[in-house]
Design a protein around this motif. Sequence first.
Motif, mmCIF file in Angstrom:
data_model
loop_
_atom_site.group_PDB
_atom_site.id
_atom_site.type_symbol
_atom_site.label_atom_id
_atom_site.label_comp_id
_atom_site.label_asym_id
_atom_site.label_seq_id
_atom_site.Cartn_x
_atom_site.Cartn_y
_atom_site.Cartn_z
ATOM 1 N N THR A 459 43.539 46.782 48.295
ATOM 2 C CA THR A 459 44.132 45.732 49.120
ATOM 3 C C THR A 459 43.417 44.424 48.816
ATOM 4 O O THR A 459 42.481 44.372 48.015
ATOM 5 N N TRP A 460 43.843 43.370 49.486
ATOM 6 C CA TRP A 460 43.282 42.045 49.218
ATOM 7 C C TRP A 460 41.781 41.976 49.492
ATOM 8 O O TRP A 460 41.059 41.191 48.864
ATOM 9 N N THR A 461 41.299 42.790 50.400
ATOM 10 C CA THR A 461 39.868 42.738 50.728
ATOM 11 C C THR A 461 38.994 43.361 49.648
ATOM 12 O O THR A 461 37.764 43.206 49.674
ATOM 13 N N ASP A 462 39.613 44.073 48.696
ATOM 14 C CA ASP A 462 38.826 44.768 47.675
ATOM 15 C C ASP A 462 38.514 43.903 46.462
ATOM 16 O O ASP A 462 37.636 44.253 45.673
ATOM 17 N N ILE A 463 39.227 42.821 46.290
ATOM 18 C CA ILE A 463 39.066 42.049 45.067
ATOM 19 C C ILE A 463 38.217 40.801 45.320
ATOM 20 O O ILE A 463 38.311 40.168 46.382
ATOM 21 N N VAL A 464 37.402 40.464 44.345
ATOM 22 C CA VAL A 464 36.540 39.277 44.428
ATOM 23 C C VAL A 464 36.914 38.363 43.271
ATOM 24 O O VAL A 464 36.665 38.672 42.105
ATOM 25 N N LEU A 465 37.544 37.245 43.615
ATOM 26 C CA LEU A 465 38.008 36.282 42.620
ATOM 27 C C LEU A 465 37.844 34.870 43.169
ATOM 28 O O LEU A 465 37.753 34.674 44.397
ATOM 29 N N PRO A 466 37.854 33.862 42.314
ATOM 30 C CA PRO A 466 37.892 32.475 42.805
ATOM 31 C C PRO A 466 39.129 32.238 43.651
ATOM 32 O O PRO A 466 40.160 32.893 43.486
ATOM 33 N N GLU A 467 39.041 31.281 44.521
ATOM 34 C CA GLU A 467 40.128 31.008 45.465
ATOM 35 C C GLU A 467 41.431 30.689 44.747
ATOM 36 O O GLU A 467 42.511 31.124 45.170
ATOM 37 N N ASP A 468 41.363 29.914 43.659
ATOM 38 C CA ASP A 468 42.582 29.553 42.937
ATOM 39 C C ASP A 468 43.294 30.790 42.399
ATOM 40 O O ASP A 468 44.531 30.894 42.455
ATOM 41 N N SER A 469 42.545 31.719 41.868
ATOM 42 C CA SER A 469 43.151 32.935 41.321
ATOM 43 C C SER A 469 43.780 33.780 42.420
ATOM 44 O O SER A 469 44.888 34.318 42.257
ATOM 45 N N VAL A 470 43.099 33.905 43.556
ATOM 46 C CA VAL A 470 43.655 34.662 44.675
ATOM 47 C C VAL A 470 44.940 34.010 45.170
ATOM 48 O O VAL A 470 45.937 34.682 45.479
ATOM 49 N N GLN A 471 44.961 32.683 45.226
ATOM 50 C CA GLN A 471 46.143 31.970 45.685
ATOM 51 C C GLN A 471 47.323 32.193 44.744
ATOM 52 O O GLN A 471 48.462 32.375 45.190
ATOM 53 N N LEU A 472 47.050 32.193 43.444
ATOM 54 C CA LEU A 472 48.116 32.462 42.479
ATOM 55 C C LEU A 472 48.696 33.863 42.667
ATOM 56 O O LEU A 472 49.913 34.062 42.619
ATOM 57 N N MET A 516 43.162 45.926 39.006
ATOM 58 C CA MET A 516 43.068 45.966 40.465
ATOM 59 C C MET A 516 44.061 44.998 41.102
ATOM 60 O O MET A 516 44.719 45.332 42.105
ATOM 61 N N ALA A 517 44.203 43.818 40.517
ATOM 62 C CA ALA A 517 45.144 42.832 41.061
ATOM 63 C C ALA A 517 46.572 43.349 40.997
ATOM 64 O O ALA A 517 47.370 43.147 41.924
ATOM 65 N N ALA A 518 46.914 44.024 39.888
ATOM 66 C CA ALA A 518 48.263 44.591 39.774
ATOM 67 C C ALA A 518 48.487 45.649 40.851
ATOM 68 O O ALA A 518 49.575 45.724 41.453
ATOM 69 N N GLU A 519 47.475 46.464 41.121
ATOM 70 C CA GLU A 519 47.599 47.476 42.170
ATOM 71 C C GLU A 519 47.751 46.829 43.541
ATOM 72 O O GLU A 519 48.515 47.312 44.394
ATOM 73 N N ILE A 520 47.020 45.755 43.778
ATOM 74 C CA ILE A 520 47.125 45.063 45.071
ATOM 75 C C ILE A 520 48.539 44.537 45.282
ATOM 76 O O ILE A 520 49.116 44.663 46.377
ATOM 77 N N LEU A 521 49.127 43.956 44.252
ATOM 78 C CA LEU A 521 50.496 43.442 44.364
ATOM 79 C C LEU A 521 51.481 44.580 44.635
ATOM 80 O O LEU A 521 52.390 44.443 45.468
ATOM 81 N N ALA A 522 51.315 45.697 43.929
ATOM 82 C CA ALA A 522 52.216 46.833 44.147
ATOM 83 C C ALA A 522 52.077 47.375 45.564
ATOM 84 O O ALA A 522 53.070 47.736 46.210
ATOM 85 N N ASN A 523 50.854 47.421 46.055
ATOM 86 C CA ASN A 523 50.612 47.907 47.411
ATOM 87 C C ASN A 523 51.214 46.972 48.446
ATOM 88 O O ASN A 523 51.838 47.395 49.423
ATOM 89 N N GLN A 524 51.026 45.673 48.222
ATOM 90 C CA GLN A 524 51.554 44.672 49.143
ATOM 91 C C GLN A 524 53.079 44.723 49.210
ATOM 92 O O GLN A 524 53.675 44.635 50.286
ATOM 93 N N LEU A 525 53.717 44.881 48.045
ATOM 94 C CA LEU A 525 55.177 44.817 47.964
ATOM 95 C C LEU A 525 55.851 46.176 48.123
ATOM 96 O O LEU A 525 57.081 46.251 48.117
ATOM 97 N N GLN A 526 55.048 47.247 48.245
ATOM 98 C CA GLN A 526 55.569 48.614 48.358
ATOM 99 C C GLN A 526 56.469 48.944 47.166
ATOM 100 O O GLN A 526 57.583 49.435 47.307
#
Length: 720
Positions: A459-472, A516-526
């Motif tokens: 989920t979003w809490t698992d990833i550590v990235l700069p703010e700009d990357s998270v926003q994208l 991990m980011a791809a998994e987060i998107l898939a989880n978010q969007l079901q």
Amino acid sequence: MTSTRSPQTVPHTEAQINQEYLDQELLGLRWRLKRRTLWLRRQWQTDPLQGYQEVISDAEVDSLLSGDNIQSEAEFYQIDPDAAALSHALAELEQSLMQQRQALAQAGTPLALDRLVRIFDLSDFERALLLLGLAPERDPTFARLYAYVQDDIKRNYATPQLAWVLYRMDGNCDWSGMRDALLPESPLRRFRLITLAANPLSSTSPIELDERMADYLRGVNHLDQRITDLLRSPTTAPLGLPHRELVHQLANAVRTDTQQQWATINLVGAAGVGQQVVAQALCQQLGLVLYRLDIASLLAWSDRQELRPLLEREAALSQFALYVNWTETESLDANSLTPLQDWLERLGVFLVIGSRERWQTDRATLVATVAKLDAKAQQQLWWQILGDGIGLDETIEAIVQQFDFGSEAMVQVASMAAGQAQLRSASPDVTAAELWQACREQVNWQLDQLAQPMMPTYTWTDIVLPEDSVQLLQEIAAQVAHRTQVYEAWGFGSQMNRGRSINALFSGASGTGKTMAAEILANQLQLDLYRIDLAGMVSKYIGETEKNLRKVFDTAEQTGAILFFDEADALFGKRTEVKDSHDRYANIEVNYLLQRLEDYRGLAILATNRKADMDRAFLRRLRFLVDFPFPDAESRRHIWQQVFPPQAPLNSLDYPSLARLEIPGGNIRNIAINAAFLAAHAGIAINMTHVIQATRREYIKIDKLITQSEFGKYYSLVKL
């Protein structure tokens, strides 16, 4: 005591009507045999050695030399009282049978024998052959009568010669007709209506009817058991409005074809767009049943040349057409594909071919394009299948944007969701979650064969990235989630013929969080997530790379899954100078992938750890570029603090010291897991000794130099 109850009229089934009629036909055949017996007995009276097979008598020779005197036999049938009575009874019976046939035909229920004669354009003599072959099946006593009349105890079967001598007095059965009926191209032999054992052109060859033909003549019409494994009944599904119009146009074209040239219709369109449903609706309008020809079973058939007449016969008797999904043959090599196409081109059956591209054939073919249904048409189909008033309007709108199903797939999805609803409770009402999950499962099994499925857990809490990357990343999720509102409700879709796809490039070193980011998107969007290894898809054989990519995209189009293309630089490296044909085709492969990415309805993610090697022209065509930088010390500390689950026992971990280790999140996760196993084996909580030991193993694995500047006061533990 006599019953006063009036007899009740019991409606006759088709089988009963046919069997009662056949009983009368066989009664006439029995009278013909009896009449022939009277004539033979008169002939045999002059031969004292009749019955002795080892001796050829003078009387027999004289009879043979005088020829078969048809005129004398005809006169005998008029003069002899018993023979004349039989001839008179036969004439009355034939008149009665003709009236029955006419009455049944006018009532729209013609006899099976008459249908057979009409379908295959049989002569009177060929009709007689069928009756003679059927008689022993209905009544075994005919076999002994045949032997007696043919003056041979071993010839207890029907033969063309026997049919000729029994029916030649009718005036419309001649010797030439008998010979024509025995030719290989005659209807009886071509369509396997009868089987002639021994020498097929011999007038004394046994006539046999298989079980299928015997059943048909008595009014029981079923498919030949030898072909049932080849045929599949298609799923019944409704038609979208554009497809209904296409069916109407095709039906008119076939009905108005006075030259009967449209024996084949080629429905061209993307996989799953609905060719088979269109074919089924067309056949219904034409009064035909549609079966799908199973390609795998057909290829396994040992003798396809013998199969062809069986299929042609069965198609004529059962009035069916064949649907062939030509996309199933894409994996075949030329050695299998060419004979298969040649066999289909020669098949005398009404064919409907479903294919992505036009079916290349010399056979006269009517070609029509089956277009994809737009969002509105798909919504109407969903409401028609699920029923009005189900309260799932918003879910259906989202499904139409995310998934690209034809009506056949929609029916299967609805059935799957209804089954889940019944398992959940007695209520038949399908929930939005059940319908969405059924959509995801519909064709995932197909994509599982082409790509590696991934189970999203982050989920979003698992990833550590700069703010700009998270926003994208959040913007990517928002665009996927709100496509319906922007494209449909706000009308932007009507201004865009292409370019609705959402694609992104994730660039960064290994372990920085791209997967991990791809998994987060898939989880978010079901949505389902599939990894495609582009390096593994690139083939040295010309055209194979595009074929591999097409299989993935065509299947994924229906699921709306997130496609994660790893090692994108395998195809998207800087464009090379075209020096030979392989360079030219390599550029074609890149252009093909770019085109499919732009047309893909779902989310496609390209990942690379060599962004500098990517062609800038390609990067400009992607909607999102997300950088995954190497984590700094503060980010690494954050990763270390959250990499251990809350329930894991920890003992005084030194996070500031761990943050000095210059490794990305992927390696940190590996170290944490290995440290946990070391602690579990020791039976104590995870401490710094376990973490440093696991770090040492990880550094050795990735060929990273172990320095005191990184490990500081724990350097001595590393050197143990």
